[in-house]
Every structure is written in C-alpha cells, then in structure tokens.
Design a protein around this motif. Structure first.
Motif, PDB file in Angstrom:
ATOM      1  N   LEU A 135      14.084 -10.104  15.894  1.00  0.00           N
ATOM      2  CA  LEU A 135      15.215  -9.769  16.043  1.00  0.00           C
ATOM      3  C   LEU A 135      16.763  -9.856  14.702  1.00  0.00           C
ATOM      4  N   LEU A 136      16.147 -11.076  14.648  1.00  0.00           N
ATOM      5  CA  LEU A 136      17.011 -11.732  13.141  1.00  0.00           C
ATOM      6  C   LEU A 136      17.024 -10.697  11.634  1.00  0.00           C
ATOM      7  N   GLN A 137      17.961 -10.953  10.675  1.00  0.00           N
ATOM      8  CA  GLN A 137      17.801 -10.251   9.689  1.00  0.00           C
ATOM      9  C   GLN A 137      17.692 -11.944   8.501  1.00  0.00           C
ATOM     10  N   ALA A 138      16.736 -11.965   7.797  1.00  0.00           N
ATOM     11  CA  ALA A 138      16.453 -12.475   6.583  1.00  0.00           C
ATOM     12  C   ALA A 138      17.577 -12.846   6.216  1.00  0.00           C
ATOM     13  N   ASP A 139      17.972 -11.890   5.365  1.00  0.00           N
ATOM     14  CA  ASP A 139      19.192 -11.673   4.295  1.00  0.00           C
ATOM     15  C   ASP A 139      20.928 -12.395   4.572  1.00  0.00           C
ATOM     16  N   GLY A 140      21.159 -12.486   6.302  1.00  0.00           N
ATOM     17  CA  GLY A 140      22.125 -12.136   6.639  1.00  0.00           C
ATOM     18  C   GLY A 140      22.981 -13.617   6.315  1.00  0.00           C
ATOM     19  N   ASP A 141      24.628 -13.784   7.125  1.00  0.00           N
ATOM     20  CA  ASP A 141      24.947 -15.247   7.161  1.00  0.00           C
ATOM     21  C   ASP A 141      24.466 -16.344   7.977  1.00  0.00           C
ATOM     22  N   ALA A 142      24.691 -17.491   7.120  1.00  0.00           N
ATOM     23  CA  ALA A 142      23.065 -18.480   7.060  1.00  0.00           C
ATOM     24  C   ALA A 142      24.212 -19.000   8.787  1.00  0.00           C
ATOM     25  N   LEU A 219      18.540  -0.339  28.218  1.00  0.00           N
ATOM     26  CA  LEU A 219      18.869  -1.076  29.271  1.00  0.00           C
ATOM     27  C   LEU A 219      17.589  -0.872  30.537  1.00  0.00           C
ATOM     28  N   ALA A 220      16.394  -0.436  30.242  1.00  0.00           N
ATOM     29  CA  ALA A 220      15.111  -0.554  30.917  1.00  0.00           C
ATOM     30  C   ALA A 220      14.333  -1.053  30.526  1.00  0.00           C
ATOM     31  N   PHE A 221      14.178  -1.524  29.223  1.00  0.00           N
ATOM     32  CA  PHE A 221      13.706  -2.377  28.396  1.00  0.00           C
ATOM     33  C   PHE A 221      13.989  -3.904  28.545  1.00  0.00           C
ATOM     34  N   THR A 222      15.573  -3.858  28.565  1.00  0.00           N
ATOM     35  CA  THR A 222      15.920  -4.867  28.969  1.00  0.00           C
ATOM     36  C   THR A 222      15.841  -5.576  30.310  1.00  0.00           C
ATOM     37  N   LEU A 278       6.482 -13.035  23.271  1.00  0.00           N
ATOM     38  CA  LEU A 278       5.103 -11.738  23.352  1.00  0.00           C
ATOM     39  C   LEU A 278       6.315 -10.086  23.706  1.00  0.00           C
ATOM     40  N   PHE A 279       7.098 -10.056  24.400  1.00  0.00           N
ATOM     41  CA  PHE A 279       7.296  -8.737  25.369  1.00  0.00           C
ATOM     42  C   PHE A 279       8.102  -7.832  23.379  1.00  0.00           C
ATOM     43  N   LEU A 280       9.129  -9.160  23.146  1.00  0.00           N
ATOM     44  CA  LEU A 280      10.050  -8.281  21.789  1.00  0.00           C
ATOM     45  C   LEU A 280       8.709  -8.425  21.173  1.00  0.00           C
ATOM     46  N   PHE A 281       8.187  -9.271  20.685  1.00  0.00           N
ATOM     47  CA  PHE A 281       7.109  -8.887  19.303  1.00  0.00           C
ATOM     48  C   PHE A 281       6.315  -7.117  19.739  1.00  0.00           C
ATOM     49  N   LEU A 282       6.118  -6.565  20.747  1.00  0.00           N
ATOM     50  CA  LEU A 282       5.801  -6.056  21.080  1.00  0.00           C
ATOM     51  C   LEU A 282       6.629  -4.273  21.322  1.00  0.00           C
ATOM     52  N   PHE A 283       7.532  -4.790  21.181  1.00  0.00           N
ATOM     53  CA  PHE A 283       8.378  -4.037  21.501  1.00  0.00           C
ATOM     54  C   PHE A 283       9.877  -3.770  21.578  1.00  0.00           C
ATOM     55  N   ALA A 284      10.651  -4.989  20.461  1.00  0.00           N
ATOM     56  CA  ALA A 284      11.618  -4.358  20.229  1.00  0.00           C
ATOM     57  C   ALA A 284      11.385  -4.386  18.838  1.00  0.00           C
TER      58      ALA A 284
END
Length: 284
Positions: A135-142, A219-222, A278-284
């Motif tokens: 979910l996080l951007q590698a080049d964002g503000d530290a 909402l459904a996935f949340t 695992l959930f975020l890896f599969l669906f995010a």
C-alpha cells in the motif's frame, strides 16, 4: 483496585508506548524488537515443551527465531523462504548430532522447527506491513511514510485488541454457551460474536480516520478484511489456550506481571498480523 489489576496496568503503561515507539522508529529498531519478542516467545515455548517431557533445541531455536525477522528484512519474503528451508535441514542434522536417540532427536527437531516458524516466522510477516511492502509508496515523504507504515501495522493489532476486549466484556455479560469447552472453558459463543462485531466496526472506522490516503479497498473488501483478521485472532487465542492446556500450564511464563508471558500477549497477534498481510497481498 486489586494488586493483579495494578500490575496489569503498570505493565501496559510501559509496554504499549514502548511498542508504539519501536514500531514508529521502524527499520533496524523495529526488526530488533520483533527478533527479541520472537526469541523470548520461543524460550517460553521450549520451556513448555520440556514440561511435557519433549526435548527441543533451546538455544539454537531461540537464535533462529531471533534472526528470522532480520532475514526477511534483508532478503524479503524470498530470503525468508530460503532461510526456512535451511532451518528444515539444519535442525534435524543438529538434533541427530546432539540429542540421544532415547530422547527422540527427530521429534526434537520437529518441535524446534515448529516453534521457530510459528513464532519467529509469523512475526517476520509484520515487516511488509510496517516497512512499506504493501500500500505505501516508496518515493513518498519519509516522515509521512513512517507514520503510515506504523498505522498500517497497528491496524490488525488494534482490531485484535478491541475484539479481545469486546469478547471479554460481551462474554461476561451475555455468555452462557461455551465456544470451545475442551480448549478454553471461559470463552463463549457470545464473546466470539461480540469480538466479530467489534472487529468489523474497527475495520471500517480505522482506515477511514487514520489511513484515508492509502486505504483503497471498498467497503465489501474492508469488511472481509475485518472478518478475516478477527477470525484468525480468535483462532490464535484458542491455539495458545490449547498449547498451554496440553502442556499443563496456566501462563506461558511469568515474565510480564499480571499478563503472563510474551506468548500470552502475542497469541492472537501471531495469527492476525499474518492474516492481514496475506489478505492485502492478495486483494489490495
């Protein structure tokens, strides 16, 4: 206020801020914290196994559990997989060399491997949540990334804590039918339902207020995320109860006054955080 409650509050008053600071620091500090928790948890596991007459590799297992998060931090999940494969070869060889046949070296190696994977391996799956793999951007503000990573890691932890609290309160107020009487007689179906409702509510509200910039699931996935995390947290609690009942102990240790041991505090989190990953890896 009872002495036991006073001890619980004192330990929580130190432990919760310390865990939050270690998580916010991230990097080597966070990995070291995970490694220390893994090593302490494995030592408790080894002590419980010894109480049943089962030989385990105490020091090698504790070291391996401590290093697991470092390996995943340095080499990612692929590195963790190679490390796990190496341990599956190393522990049987070490057990055959150091454990007498009468003490069942293969069983010792199997129990050691399970303990290291169950504690060190599952804790290592916290890293993709905290360190920006999801979910996080590698080049964002530290600084923004550090806070976002902290809040993302704490998301399943907060779900677990609030669900556990709801289960306790709801179980005491409404509980009559036991959930798993042979494993944990005090846990009730009503408590589990309250835990599920609290977990779902937390899953909806937490990202709305604390992760609005990075949480993209609808909402459904949340709700599905909350259901999965809460469900696995409940199973993790029951698994720890089953382990302690099998070993004939009330707490995994007395390290944390009023709370038991490290494993007593990590029981649900050991399942909830990997489930979130695992959930975020599969669906995010």
């Amino acid at each position: 206020m009872s002495p036991n409650l006073r001890k619980r509050l004192a330990v929580a008053g130190v432990g919760v801020p310390l865990c939050a600071l270690v998580t916010y620091a991230g990097g080597a500090v966070f990995v070291t914290g995970l490694g220390a928790a893994a090593a302490l948890g494995y030592r408790e596991f080894a002590a419980m196994m010894r109480d049943t007459g089962t030989r385990v590799l105490a020091l090698p297992g504790a070291v391996a559990a401590f290093l697991f998060p470092f390996v995943v931090f340095a080499g990612g999940l692929e590195g963790g997989g190679f490390y796990a494969a190496g341990l599956m070869l190393a522990f049987p060889a070490l057990a055959l060399a150091t454990v007498d046949l009468s003490e069942r070296p293969i069983r010792a190696a199997a129990c050691t491997t399970f303990g290291v994977f169950y504690i060190g391996g599952l804790l290592a799956l916290s890293l993709p949540l905290r360190e920006g793999g999801l979910l996080l951007q590698a080049d964002g503000d530290a600084n923004a990334g550090r806070m976002a990573g902290t809040l993302l890691f704490l998301f399943p932890v907060v779900i677990t804590w609030l669900a556990d609290t709801a289960a306790y309160v709801g179980g005491r107020a409404l509980g009559k039918r036991p959930l798993a009487p042979r494993v944990s007689p005090n846990k009730t179906v009503a408590g589990a339902v309250c835990a599920l409702l609290a977990g779902l509510a937390t899953a909806v509200l937490y990202p709305r207020f604390l992760l609005p910039e990075i949480w993209s699931l609808d909402l459904a996935f949340t709700l599905a995320f909350g259901l999965v995390v809460t469900g696995f947290a409940v199973v993790g609690d029951l698994a720890e109860s089953a382990l302690k009942r099998e070993c004939g102990v009330k707490d995994s240790s007395g390290l944390l006054p009023g709370h038991g041991g490290v494993l007593d505090r990590l029981d649900s989190i050991l399942w909830a955080v990997p489930a979130a990953f695992l959930f975020l890896f599969l669906f995010a």
